[in-house]
Design an enzyme around this catalytic site. Structure first.
Site, short mmCIF file in Angstrom:
data_model
loop_
_atom_site.label_atom_id
_atom_site.label_comp_id
_atom_site.label_asym_id
_atom_site.label_seq_id
_atom_site.Cartn_x
_atom_site.Cartn_y
_atom_site.Cartn_z
CG HIS A 205 50.57 3.22 64.97
ND1 HIS A 205 51.52 2.38 65.50
CD2 HIS A 205 51.03 4.47 65.21
CE1 HIS A 205 52.49 3.09 66.04
NE2 HIS A 205 52.23 4.37 65.88
C1 UD1 Z 1 51.05 9.41 67.26
C2 UD1 Z 1 52.54 9.73 67.13
C3 UD1 Z 1 53.31 8.45 66.88
C4 UD1 Z 1 52.99 7.39 67.91
C5 UD1 Z 1 51.49 7.18 67.95
C6 UD1 Z 1 51.07 6.16 68.96
C7 UD1 Z 1 53.07 11.92 66.12
C8 UD1 Z 1 53.62 12.57 64.92
N1 UD1 Z 1 52.80 10.61 66.00
O1 UD1 Z 1 50.63 8.90 65.99
O2 UD1 Z 1 54.70 8.75 66.94
O3 UD1 Z 1 53.64 6.19 67.57
O4 UD1 Z 1 50.89 8.44 68.25
O5 UD1 Z 1 49.69 5.96 68.89
O6 UD1 Z 1 52.90 12.56 67.13
N2 UD1 Z 1 42.81 9.21 66.86
C9 UD1 Z 1 41.68 8.84 67.54
N3 UD1 Z 1 41.73 8.90 68.91
C10 UD1 Z 1 42.81 9.32 69.60
C11 UD1 Z 1 43.94 9.72 68.89
C12 UD1 Z 1 43.94 9.65 67.51
O7 UD1 Z 1 40.70 8.46 66.96
O8 UD1 Z 1 42.77 9.34 70.86
C13 UD1 Z 1 42.79 9.13 65.39
C14 UD1 Z 1 42.47 10.44 64.72
O9 UD1 Z 1 41.73 10.18 63.59
C15 UD1 Z 1 43.81 10.97 64.29
C16 UD1 Z 1 44.59 9.70 64.03
O10 UD1 Z 1 44.09 8.73 64.94
O11 UD1 Z 1 43.75 11.82 63.20
C17 UD1 Z 1 46.08 9.85 64.22
O12 UD1 Z 1 46.37 10.43 65.51
P1 UD1 Z 1 47.67 11.34 65.72
O13 UD1 Z 1 47.75 11.76 67.13
O14 UD1 Z 1 47.71 12.40 64.69
O15 UD1 Z 1 48.86 10.37 65.35
P2 UD1 Z 1 49.11 8.83 65.63
O16 UD1 Z 1 48.98 8.12 64.32
O17 UD1 Z 1 48.30 8.32 66.78
#
Ligand code: UD1
Length: 362
Positions: A205
């Protein structure tokens, strides 16, 4: 009575807060649990609260997704009044996600003491957003609670005084050891039809792996190839799912099963009996070390070096060829005697108690 306000926001935070909350309850501390809502899908959040037996958060700030600047700013904005309302003795932040940094910054300006659990880890790669979060959070924290000695050394080298550093061990290992039996009972390998033979478990991811289409294409090709050698369970993070769809790349077929993100118990159930794990997660590098399962980490660096020096982890480039060669080597090593669980100092199931002891003394 010491009052702790714990902040969680994203999936990897939930298994870290769990043993600290439990130890705080046993010690009779006043505790508040704040969920920023950085992760909000049931599979990324609620499933973990249920698996870990966490109480419902006292506050859910519902911030959701956004760019780094946007998400961090939004968390700060909504966290500030919450902090004013509770006025805890300590704000306890976990790991390296945006929620960790945002809430530490708000607490620092209000002169409320900050404890950082999982302090001191460094990948030395500032292209990784988590590295920025780690460096700044540790500078702000009044107490840096480290999972391993390399963390202490990194902090000292950055000029953080030794009185602010305390080795407590790895809280995530507390959770793993206490829930391992319950996870096993889930029998997920049976449910997915991979029990009784070799299989690989995969999660990917990190933006560096899934955002550039050419890197994602290499990784999907590596999975295709791996799938010809053994069944593969690929638990697909929402970010990765989006990138695969946007890029129009073909998903691997054959013996590669794409499944939704799994809960904590399901993940441990699958990892424990797997032949190998291919991942870019931080937590899985540690969990595989404790479980004695070989782990290939598709990254150029790791902030968790003890998983390599004392555990079962190795870094591998995110290319089809490099991953294929690493899989060959894992299988050869296994024929020659296998892998043994690693137990770095303080990865013993009692780190949560040491965190609470440090906060009561502080
Ligand atoms: C975040 C953490 C990362 C961790 C990861 C575990 C930061 C900088 N990164 O990254 O360190 O390893 O979580 O998962 O804080 N999304 C959904 N549903 C959700 C959450 C996210 O669909 O419940 C999608 C959204 O499109 C979002 C993308 O995933 O834009 C990324 O989510 P985000 O929380 O920005 O970062 P992660 O890549 O999950």
């Amino acid at each position: 009575m010491t009052g702790l306000l714990h902040v969680v926001g994203a999936r990897p935070n939930f298994m870290k807060v769990s043993p600290v909350l439990a130890a705080g309850t046993r010690a009779g501390l006043r505790q508040t649990l704040v969920h920023t809502g950085q992760h909000y899908d049931a599979a990324m959040s609620d499933a973990f609260f249920a698996d870990l037996g966490l109480p419902a958060p006292d506050e859910n700030l519902g911030v959701g997704s956004g760019s780094h600047g946007e998400q961090t700013a939004r968390i700060m904005l909504v966290f500030e009044p919450v902090l004013d309302r509770y006025r805890p003795d300590w704000v306890v932040v976990y790991g390296d996600v945006n929620s960790t940094l945002a809430c530490a910054l708000v607490a620092a300006k209000k002169r409320i003491r900050i404890a950082h659990v999982e302090a001191g880890l460094r990948s030395r790669d500032r292209s990784m957003p988590e590295e920025i979060n780690r460096i700044v959070t540790d500078q702000l924290a009044d107490l840096c609670l480290t999972p391993s000695r390399d963390g202490d050394r990194n902090l000292l080298a950055e000029g953080i005084p030794s009185e602010r550093i305390k080795l407590v061990g790895n809280v995530m290992v507390d959770t793993l050891l206490s829930l391992r039996g319950k996870a096993r009972a889930r029998q997920v390998p049976e449910a997915l039809g991979v029990a009784g033979g070799d299989y690989a478990f995969v999660t990917l991811h990190r933006p560096s792996n899934v955002d550039p289409p050419e890197v994602l294409a290499e990784l999907l090709a590596a999975l295709d190839e791996l799938g010809r050698r053994m069944p593969v369970i690929f638990a697909v993070h929402p970010r990765t799912r989006q990138r695969i769809t946007e890029s129009g790349l073909r998903t691997p077929n054959g013996a590669v099963q794409l499944v939704e993100p799994l809960g904590y118990l399901e993940t441990v159930s699958l990892v424990e009996r797997s032949t190998l794990v291919l991942t870019d997660s931080g937590g899985l590098q540690e969990e595989t070390t404790v479980l004695g399962v070989p782990c290939l980490t598709a990254r150029g660096n790791t902030e968790r070096p003890v998983t390599i020096t004392e555990g079962t982890n190795r870094l591998v480039a995110s290319t089809r060829v490099a991953i294929g060669e690493a899989v060959d080597q894992v299988l050869a090593l296994r024929r020659d005697g296998g892998f043994h669980p690693g137990q770095p100092e303080g990865w013993d199931g009692h780190a949560g108690e040491r965190v609470v002891a440090a906060l009561r003394d502080g």
